[in-house]
Design an enzyme around this catalytic site. Structure first.
Site, PDB file in Angstrom:
ATOM      1  N   LYS A  13       0.835  -1.211   0.000  1.00 49.97           N
ATOM      2  CA  LYS A  13       0.000   0.000   0.000  1.00 49.97           C
ATOM      3  C   LYS A  13       0.870   1.262   0.000  1.00 49.97           C
ATOM      4  O   LYS A  13       0.636   2.175  -0.785  1.00 49.97           O
ATOM      5  CB  LYS A  13      -0.932   0.023   1.227  1.00 49.97           C
ATOM      6  CG  LYS A  13      -1.883  -1.157   1.310  1.00 49.97           C
ATOM      7  CD  LYS A  13      -2.863  -1.016   2.464  1.00 49.97           C
ATOM      8  CE  LYS A  13      -2.233  -1.041   3.843  1.00 49.97           C
ATOM      9  NZ  LYS A  13      -1.557  -2.309   4.194  1.00 49.97           N
ATOM     10  N   ARG A  88      -9.076   0.966   9.426  1.00 50.78           N
ATOM     11  CA  ARG A  88      -8.589  -0.377   9.730  1.00 50.78           C
ATOM     12  C   ARG A  88      -9.641  -1.206  10.444  1.00 50.78           C
ATOM     13  O   ARG A  88      -9.387  -2.351  10.799  1.00 50.78           O
ATOM     14  CB  ARG A  88      -7.332  -0.293  10.575  1.00 50.78           C
ATOM     15  CG  ARG A  88      -6.056  -0.473   9.723  1.00 50.78           C
ATOM     16  CD  ARG A  88      -4.893  -0.410  10.620  1.00 50.78           C
ATOM     17  NE  ARG A  88      -3.708  -1.092  10.236  1.00 50.78           N
ATOM     18  CZ  ARG A  88      -2.684  -0.517   9.647  1.00 50.78           C
ATOM     19  NH1 ARG A  88      -2.729   0.718   9.231  1.00 50.78           N
ATOM     20  NH2 ARG A  88      -1.578  -1.207   9.435  1.00 50.78           N
ATOM     21  N   ARG A 127      12.071  -6.197   4.886  1.00 48.00           N
ATOM     22  CA  ARG A 127      12.023  -4.745   4.650  1.00 48.00           C
ATOM     23  C   ARG A 127      13.044  -4.020   5.526  1.00 48.00           C
ATOM     24  O   ARG A 127      13.223  -4.329   6.689  1.00 48.00           O
ATOM     25  CB  ARG A 127      10.622  -4.228   4.969  1.00 48.00           C
ATOM     26  CG  ARG A 127      10.523  -2.708   4.879  1.00 48.00           C
ATOM     27  CD  ARG A 127       9.111  -2.235   4.768  1.00 48.00           C
ATOM     28  NE  ARG A 127       8.297  -2.566   5.931  1.00 48.00           N
ATOM     29  CZ  ARG A 127       6.987  -2.285   6.003  1.00 48.00           C
ATOM     30  NH1 ARG A 127       6.378  -1.717   4.987  1.00 48.00           N
ATOM     31  NH2 ARG A 127       6.301  -2.607   7.084  1.00 48.00           N
ATOM     32  N   ARG A 160      12.156  -2.071  11.035  1.00 41.99           N
ATOM     33  CA  ARG A 160      11.108  -1.595  11.944  1.00 41.99           C
ATOM     34  C   ARG A 160      10.864  -2.652  13.012  1.00 41.99           C
ATOM     35  O   ARG A 160      10.850  -3.842  12.726  1.00 41.99           O
ATOM     36  CB  ARG A 160       9.804  -1.387  11.148  1.00 41.99           C
ATOM     37  CG  ARG A 160       9.695  -0.029  10.517  1.00 41.99           C
ATOM     38  CD  ARG A 160       8.517   0.097   9.570  1.00 41.99           C
ATOM     39  NE  ARG A 160       7.222  -0.383  10.067  1.00 41.99           N
ATOM     40  CZ  ARG A 160       6.079  -0.251   9.395  1.00 41.99           C
ATOM     41  NH1 ARG A 160       6.068   0.344   8.209  1.00 41.99           N
ATOM     42  NH2 ARG A 160       4.949  -0.708   9.873  1.00 41.99           N
ATOM     43  N   ARG A 171       0.348  -8.706  13.578  1.00 44.64           N
ATOM     44  CA  ARG A 171      -0.275  -7.725  12.684  1.00 44.64           C
ATOM     45  C   ARG A 171      -1.198  -8.414  11.676  1.00 44.64           C
ATOM     46  O   ARG A 171      -2.255  -7.890  11.328  1.00 44.64           O
ATOM     47  CB  ARG A 171       0.806  -6.916  11.955  1.00 44.64           C
ATOM     48  CG  ARG A 171       1.516  -5.938  12.885  1.00 44.64           C
ATOM     49  CD  ARG A 171       2.817  -5.463  12.300  1.00 44.64           C
ATOM     50  NE  ARG A 171       2.651  -4.594  11.154  1.00 44.64           N
ATOM     51  CZ  ARG A 171       3.615  -4.380  10.248  1.00 44.64           C
ATOM     52  NH1 ARG A 171       4.790  -4.978  10.352  1.00 44.64           N
ATOM     53  NH2 ARG A 171       3.406  -3.565   9.252  1.00 44.64           N
TER      54      ARG A 171
END
Ligand code: AMP
Length: 214
Positions: A13, A88, A127, A160, A171
């Site tokens: 996204k 969300r 990532r 992160r 998540r």
């Protein structure tokens, strides 16, 4: 044009929103980015949000909704926006509808980026983010030229906290429990379009651009 990007963490996204924002000259509003900026500034909001973000849980609705509504009142979003990471859950979606309707606006498109679990886990766990300019890299999909150094600004890359394995699992669970139901919410409102998002970012972008031309 008012666009929402929907999909699991790791669907791309943020990546797509950045490019679309440039192509369509519309601001990209990422609730995750705004919250992370607040955390690094040490603001009250950041302090309250951090404990939830570290655990991969949703930050309470009141905090995030106030933050989004404040942002939607700013002048640069009046001609359109690309919202990434909000809503969300159903309550947030209803709050967004209400806020837009009060300004006689609506969502023109909800773009659901449909990516499968193995793909999103691989993307999130690899990532790496630049601590200086925020650019994203990936250890195998998009490695930096120099190990752990940003190609753009030479800042140090970091992982992160919520991209660590256990938090990724959490998540994804939160996504399935709370966010996925928004697909039906928007399908019923007839403004949902679905794009499969397992492929590399440029392929997914092509599909999105074709869809926008229709
Ligand atoms: P993201 O960068 O979109 O993956 O968001 C990172 C984290 O910020 C999430 O795991 C949540 O803890 C928090 N967050 C972002 N957007 C929202 C939202 N709309 N509602 C609640 N929490 C959010």
């Amino acid at each position: 044009m008012n666009i929402v990007l929907l999909g699991p963490p790791g669907a791309g996204k943020g990546t797509q929103a950045k490019v679309l924002s440039e192509k369509l000259s519309m601001p990209h509003i990422s609730t995750g980015d705004i919250l992370r900026q607040n955390v690094s500034r040490g603001s009250d909001l950041g302090k309250q949000a951090n404990e939830y973000m570290e655990k991969g849980e949703l930050v309470p609705d009141e905090l995030v909704t106030t933050m989004v509504i404040n942002r939607l009142n700013e002048p640069d979003v009046q001609k359109g926006f690309i919202l990434d990471g909000y809503p969300r859950n159903i309550l947030q979606a209803e709050s967004l509808d209400k806020a837009l309707h009060s300004k006689k606006k609506d969502l023109d498109l909800v773009l659901y980026l449909d990516a499968t679990e193995p793909v999103v886990v691989q993307r999130l766990s690899g990532r790496r983010v630049c601590g200086q300019c925020g650019a994203n890299f990936h250890v195998t999909n998009m490695p930096p030229r120099l190990d752990s150094v940003c190609d753009n600004c030479q800042g140090a890359l970091y992982q992160r906290n919520d991209d660590k394995k256990e938090t990724i699992k959490k998540r994804l669970k939160v996504y399935l429990q709370k966010t996925r139901s928004l697909i039906d919410y928007y399908r019923n409102k007839s403004n949902l379009s679905c794009v499969s998002a397992d492929e590399d970012a440029p392929v997914v972008l092509d599909k999105i651009m074709n869809l926008l031309k229709k």
